[in-house]
Design a protein around this motif. Structure first.
Motif, short mmCIF file in Angstrom:
data_model
loop_
_atom_site.label_atom_id
_atom_site.label_comp_id
_atom_site.label_asym_id
_atom_site.label_seq_id
_atom_site.Cartn_x
_atom_site.Cartn_y
_atom_site.Cartn_z
N LYS A 252 -16.08 57.93 62.79
CA LYS A 252 -15.49 58.75 63.84
C LYS A 252 -14.22 58.10 64.40
O LYS A 252 -13.30 58.78 64.86
CB LYS A 252 -16.49 58.98 64.96
N ASN A 253 -14.20 56.77 64.36
CA ASN A 253 -13.02 56.03 64.83
C ASN A 253 -12.01 55.78 63.71
O ASN A 253 -11.10 54.97 63.87
CB ASN A 253 -13.46 54.69 65.43
N GLN A 254 -12.21 56.47 62.59
CA GLN A 254 -11.32 56.38 61.42
C GLN A 254 -11.28 54.99 60.82
O GLN A 254 -10.29 54.56 60.25
CB GLN A 254 -9.91 56.87 61.80
N GLU A 255 -12.39 54.26 60.93
CA GLU A 255 -12.50 52.95 60.30
C GLU A 255 -13.13 53.14 58.93
O GLU A 255 -14.31 53.44 58.81
CB GLU A 255 -13.37 52.03 61.17
N ILE A 256 -12.35 52.97 57.87
CA ILE A 256 -12.82 53.23 56.51
C ILE A 256 -12.69 52.01 55.61
O ILE A 256 -12.80 52.11 54.39
CB ILE A 256 -12.05 54.41 55.89
N ASP A 257 -12.53 50.85 56.19
CA ASP A 257 -12.20 49.65 55.41
C ASP A 257 -13.43 48.85 55.00
O ASP A 257 -13.38 47.64 54.86
CB ASP A 257 -11.23 48.76 56.20
N GLY A 258 -14.55 49.52 54.80
CA GLY A 258 -15.76 48.82 54.36
C GLY A 258 -16.68 48.55 55.52
O GLY A 258 -16.24 48.33 56.65
N PHE A 259 -17.95 48.54 55.24
CA PHE A 259 -18.95 48.44 56.30
C PHE A 259 -19.71 47.12 56.29
O PHE A 259 -20.55 46.89 57.14
CB PHE A 259 -19.93 49.61 56.18
#
Length: 277
Positions: A252-259
């Motif tokens: 939702k916060n547009q964090e797509i760099d791996g979890f």
């Protein structure tokens, strides 16, 4: 995977209750069940809440037919004994209770619990004492008609329905033991004094304690008190949902760099490849 005969599972499950203390984890689907088996646990239990959440439903809103399908699914998923959270038997009458209990036993489960609370238009409440004892006796008779080696767990729900009365809890559990329950369970207990009183009231029958308020006491203390088994209830399912919710918040916060997951795609494929044959 070749399924182990129910009789062998039942015998193994009863053996676990004879001494010591063991943790009884609650998976909610075949994948979580298989992971727990591979982790070395000796038995499993269903979680009505965990399964309901996986179906997008609140607890106590899943019908008996779907619950029985789930029981069959978990029995077939592993070689381990399965203990079923069977709520109040999904029936208000003794006839309906007997029928549903027998249907549950026929899925191959090794134990089932019957609660003494019901959820209806008036909210969640306890069955009156005499009715609750009669229901426990009916469940025992229904089990014995098919396979007396299947265990019956008697649950006193006082502390979960806003009636935290220890004396009433002890009275009910003692009566359930006399009515044929093999293991006794009062979810919501939190102190050494409460748990010790329950253990002493039903000795020599084993006592189950639910993680939750009692978890702060620790495994060793519960074992030393005389608890035979500790069930995780919905704890594992909630842990999974917590990880999922945290991942969703990142997206939702547009964090797509791996979890930074501690379990990845390849590990799961490797872990489950044997069960796919």
């Amino acid at each position: 995977m070749t399924s182990q005969a129910p009789s062998l599972r039942h015998t193994a499950f009863r053996k676990l209750h004879e001494s010591g203390c063991f943790i009884l984890p609650n998976p909610w689907d075949p994948g979580s069940a298989r992971w727990l088996e591979q982790a070395g646990f000796k038995a499993l239990a269903t979680t009505s809440a965990g399964y309901a959440f996986s179906r997008g439903m609140p607890d106590r809103k899943i019908g008996v037919d779907e619950v029985l399908r789930h029981c069959t699914e978990l029995v077939q998923a592993t070689q381990l004994p399965v203990n079923v959270d069977f709520e109040d038997g999904y029936a208000s009458t003794l006839e309906g209770l007997r029928e549903n209990v027998q249907r549950c036993v026929l899925t191959g489960i090794s134990a089932l619990s019957i609660e003494d609370s019901v959820q209806d238009a008036q909210g969640t409440r306890l069955y009156d004492f005499d009715s609750a004892v009669a229901r426990m006796r009916a469940a025992r008779e229904a089990i014995d008609a098919i396979d007396p080696n299947v265990m019956l767990v008697g649950r006193a729900e006082c502390f979960l329905v806003g009636q935290p009365d220890l004396d009433e809890t002890l009275k009910r559990l003692s009566a359930y033991a006399e009515a044929g329950a093999d293991c006794l369970y009062a979810p919501g207990l939190s102190t050494k004094e409460q748990i010790s009183a329950v253990v002493k009231a039903v000795v020599p029958k084993p006592v189950n304690i639910m993680m939750g308020p009692a978890a702060k006491l620790g495994f060793k203390t519960l074992r030393d008190i005389g608890v035979r088994r500790i069930s995780t209830a919905s704890t594992l399912a909630l842990a999974a949902w917590t990880g999922f919710a945290q991942a969703v918040d990142r997206l939702k916060n547009q964090e797509i760099d791996g979890f930074g997951n501690s379990v990845d795609y390849f590990q799961l494929c490797e872990r489950f490849k044997e069960t796919a044959r």
